[in-house]
Design a protein around this motif. Structure first.
Motif, PDB file in Angstrom:
ATOM      1  N   LEU A  24      41.006  37.586  44.443  1.00 20.88           N
ATOM      2  CA  LEU A  24      39.834  37.853  43.622  1.00 20.88           C
ATOM      3  C   LEU A  24      39.502  39.321  43.832  1.00 20.88           C
ATOM      4  CD1 LEU A  24      37.569  36.899  41.765  1.00 20.88           C
ATOM      5  CD2 LEU A  24      36.274  36.265  43.822  1.00 20.88           C
ATOM      6  N   GLN A  25      39.556  40.093  42.763  1.00 21.75           N
ATOM      7  CA  GLN A  25      39.327  41.534  42.862  1.00 21.75           C
ATOM      8  C   GLN A  25      38.028  41.900  42.144  1.00 21.75           C
ATOM      9  OE1 GLN A  25      42.556  43.988  43.805  1.00 21.75           O
ATOM     10  NE2 GLN A  25      43.740  43.057  42.153  1.00 21.75           N
ATOM     11  N   MET A  26      37.144  42.536  42.881  1.00 27.33           N
ATOM     12  CA  MET A  26      35.867  42.987  42.341  1.00 27.33           C
ATOM     13  C   MET A  26      35.869  44.509  42.354  1.00 27.33           C
ATOM     14  SD  MET A  26      34.471  40.027  41.871  1.00 27.33           S
ATOM     15  CE  MET A  26      32.736  40.257  41.622  1.00 27.33           C
ATOM     16  N   HIS A  27      35.110  45.100  41.465  1.00 27.70           N
ATOM     17  CA  HIS A  27      35.018  46.555  41.454  1.00 27.70           C
ATOM     18  C   HIS A  27      34.183  47.022  42.654  1.00 27.70           C
ATOM     19  CE1 HIS A  27      37.256  47.963  38.114  1.00 27.70           C
ATOM     20  NE2 HIS A  27      36.505  49.020  37.886  1.00 27.70           N
ATOM     21  N   PHE A  35      30.187  46.664  46.231  1.00 23.19           N
ATOM     22  CA  PHE A  35      30.885  45.962  45.170  1.00 23.19           C
ATOM     23  C   PHE A  35      29.918  45.751  44.018  1.00 23.19           C
ATOM     24  CE2 PHE A  35      33.358  44.524  48.862  1.00 23.19           C
ATOM     25  CZ  PHE A  35      34.648  44.714  48.386  1.00 23.19           C
ATOM     26  N   PHE A  36      30.465  45.620  42.809  1.00 22.64           N
ATOM     27  CA  PHE A  36      29.618  45.284  41.663  1.00 22.64           C
ATOM     28  C   PHE A  36      30.424  44.508  40.634  1.00 22.64           C
ATOM     29  CE2 PHE A  36      31.349  49.498  40.786  1.00 22.64           C
ATOM     30  CZ  PHE A  36      31.714  49.460  39.438  1.00 22.64           C
ATOM     31  N   HIS A  37      29.708  43.770  39.824  1.00 20.48           N
ATOM     32  CA  HIS A  37      30.305  42.967  38.757  1.00 20.48           C
ATOM     33  C   HIS A  37      29.303  42.897  37.615  1.00 20.48           C
ATOM     34  CE1 HIS A  37      33.097  40.080  37.100  1.00 20.48           C
ATOM     35  NE2 HIS A  37      32.054  39.377  36.718  1.00 20.48           N
ATOM     36  N   PRO A  38      29.725  43.000  36.383  1.00 23.78           N
ATOM     37  CA  PRO A  38      31.090  43.075  35.900  1.00 23.78           C
ATOM     38  C   PRO A  38      31.700  44.447  36.133  1.00 23.78           C
ATOM     39  CG  PRO A  38      29.570  43.192  34.052  1.00 23.78           C
ATOM     40  CD  PRO A  38      28.743  42.939  35.280  1.00 23.78           C
ATOM     41  N   PRO A  39      33.053  44.516  36.063  1.00 24.04           N
ATOM     42  CA  PRO A  39      33.741  45.782  36.267  1.00 24.04           C
ATOM     43  C   PRO A  39      33.333  46.815  35.223  1.00 24.04           C
ATOM     44  CG  PRO A  39      35.311  43.966  35.951  1.00 24.04           C
ATOM     45  CD  PRO A  39      33.954  43.421  35.751  1.00 24.04           C
ATOM     46  N   ALA A  50      33.781  57.084  41.170  1.00 25.41           N
ATOM     47  CA  ALA A  50      34.773  56.757  42.197  1.00 25.41           C
ATOM     48  C   ALA A  50      34.779  55.251  42.430  1.00 25.41           C
ATOM     49  CB  ALA A  50      34.474  57.511  43.486  1.00 25.41           C
ATOM     50  N   VAL A  51      35.213  54.518  41.414  1.00 24.14           N
ATOM     51  CA  VAL A  51      35.194  53.057  41.458  1.00 24.14           C
ATOM     52  C   VAL A  51      36.585  52.509  41.159  1.00 24.14           C
ATOM     53  CG1 VAL A  51      32.764  52.953  40.764  1.00 24.14           C
ATOM     54  CG2 VAL A  51      34.557  52.795  39.028  1.00 24.14           C
ATOM     55  N   GLY A  52      36.815  51.290  41.608  1.00 20.85           N
ATOM     56  CA  GLY A  52      38.081  50.626  41.321  1.00 20.85           C
ATOM     57  C   GLY A  52      38.102  49.250  41.945  1.00 20.85           C
ATOM     58  N   PRO A  53      39.104  48.460  41.594  1.00 19.23           N
ATOM     59  CA  PRO A  53      39.179  47.099  42.113  1.00 19.23           C
ATOM     60  C   PRO A  53      39.573  47.056  43.583  1.00 19.23           C
ATOM     61  CG  PRO A  53      41.089  47.582  40.763  1.00 19.23           C
ATOM     62  CD  PRO A  53      40.183  48.769  40.667  1.00 19.23           C
ATOM     63  N   LEU A  93      26.160  40.025  45.369  1.00 15.79           N
ATOM     64  CA  LEU A  93      27.385  40.086  44.570  1.00 15.79           C
ATOM     65  C   LEU A  93      27.609  38.702  43.970  1.00 15.79           C
ATOM     66  CD1 LEU A  93      29.837  41.663  43.568  1.00 15.79           C
ATOM     67  CD2 LEU A  93      31.006  41.041  45.702  1.00 15.79           C
ATOM     68  N   ARG A  94      27.217  38.563  42.715  1.00 19.61           N
ATOM     69  CA  ARG A  94      27.177  37.253  42.063  1.00 19.61           C
ATOM     70  C   ARG A  94      27.883  37.279  40.722  1.00 19.61           C
ATOM     71  NH1 ARG A  94      20.650  37.006  42.754  1.00 19.61           N
ATOM     72  NH2 ARG A  94      20.657  36.855  45.026  1.00 19.61           N
ATOM     73  N   PHE A  95      28.377  36.106  40.326  1.00 20.21           N
ATOM     74  CA  PHE A  95      28.843  35.937  38.956  1.00 20.21           C
ATOM     75  C   PHE A  95      28.880  34.469  38.586  1.00 20.21           C
ATOM     76  CE2 PHE A  95      32.778  36.188  41.322  1.00 20.21           C
ATOM     77  CZ  PHE A  95      33.640  35.294  40.712  1.00 20.21           C
TER      78      PHE A  95
END
Length: 132
Positions: A24-27, A35-39, A50-53, A93-95
Motif C-alpha cells: 500500500l503506497q501513500m504519498h 503522509f497524505f491522501h489522495p495523492p 517534494a512528494v512521492g509514493p 491518515l485516512r481513506f
C-alpha cells in the motif's frame, strides 16, 4: 461486482498499482515528513513539491463505517461495509474503503484491520480485512 475504475495518472499510479507487489503506497512529503491522501503533486500541508509514493504498513483501524443494503446495481452482493480506515502509520491518515472477509454485523469502530488487494484489470483495489 464490477467497479468503475480510476483513471491512472503519474500522481496516483503507485497507489492504485502498488498492490501488484503487495504494498500500500501513500504519498509522502519529504519537507514536512507527513503522509497524505489522495495523492497529489503538492503537499496539502506545507505546499512542498517534494512528494512521492512511499510504502506504509497496511495496518490500521476502522474509524467509522456503514453497512449498505441498497441494491444500487444488479451485480452488487449485499450487504457490504464501507468504512473510513485510519492507517497506523500516522494519526489522521485516512481513506474510504470496504471491509471484506468479515460479516457486516462483526465490524466495529476501532477494529484492527490490514490491507488486502483485489485486482481489477490494471488496478489493485486496497480493501481491508480484520487483522490477525
Amino acid at each position: 461486482m464490477t467497479r468503475k475504475l480510476p483513471a491512472l495518472t503519474p500522481d496516483n499510479r503507485a497507489f492504485w498499482q502498488g498492490g501488484a507487489e503487495g504494498r500500500l503506497q501513500m504519498h509522502h512529503c519529504d519537507a514536512c515528513a507527513r503522509f497524505f491522501h489522495p495523492p497529489a503533486p503538492i503537499c496539502p500541508r506545507c505546499l512542498s513539491m517534494a512528494v512521492g509514493p512511499r510504502a506504509v504498513s497496511g495496518r490500521g483501524k476502522v474509524l467509522t463505517y456503514t453497512v449498505n443494503h441498497q441494491p444500487w446495481r444488479p451485480d452488487l452482493q449485499l450487504p457490504y461495509v464501507v468504512a473510513i480506515v485510519e492507517l497506523a502509520d500516522q494519526e489522521g491518515l485516512r481513506f474510504v474503503s470496504n471491509i471484506v472477509g468479515t460479516e457486516p454485523g462483526q465490524v466495529a469502530i476501532g477494529m484492527p484491520v490490514q490491507v488486502r488487494f483485489e485486482q481489477v484489470e490494471d488496478v489493485w483495489l486496497p480493501l481491508f480485512e480484520r487483522a490477525a
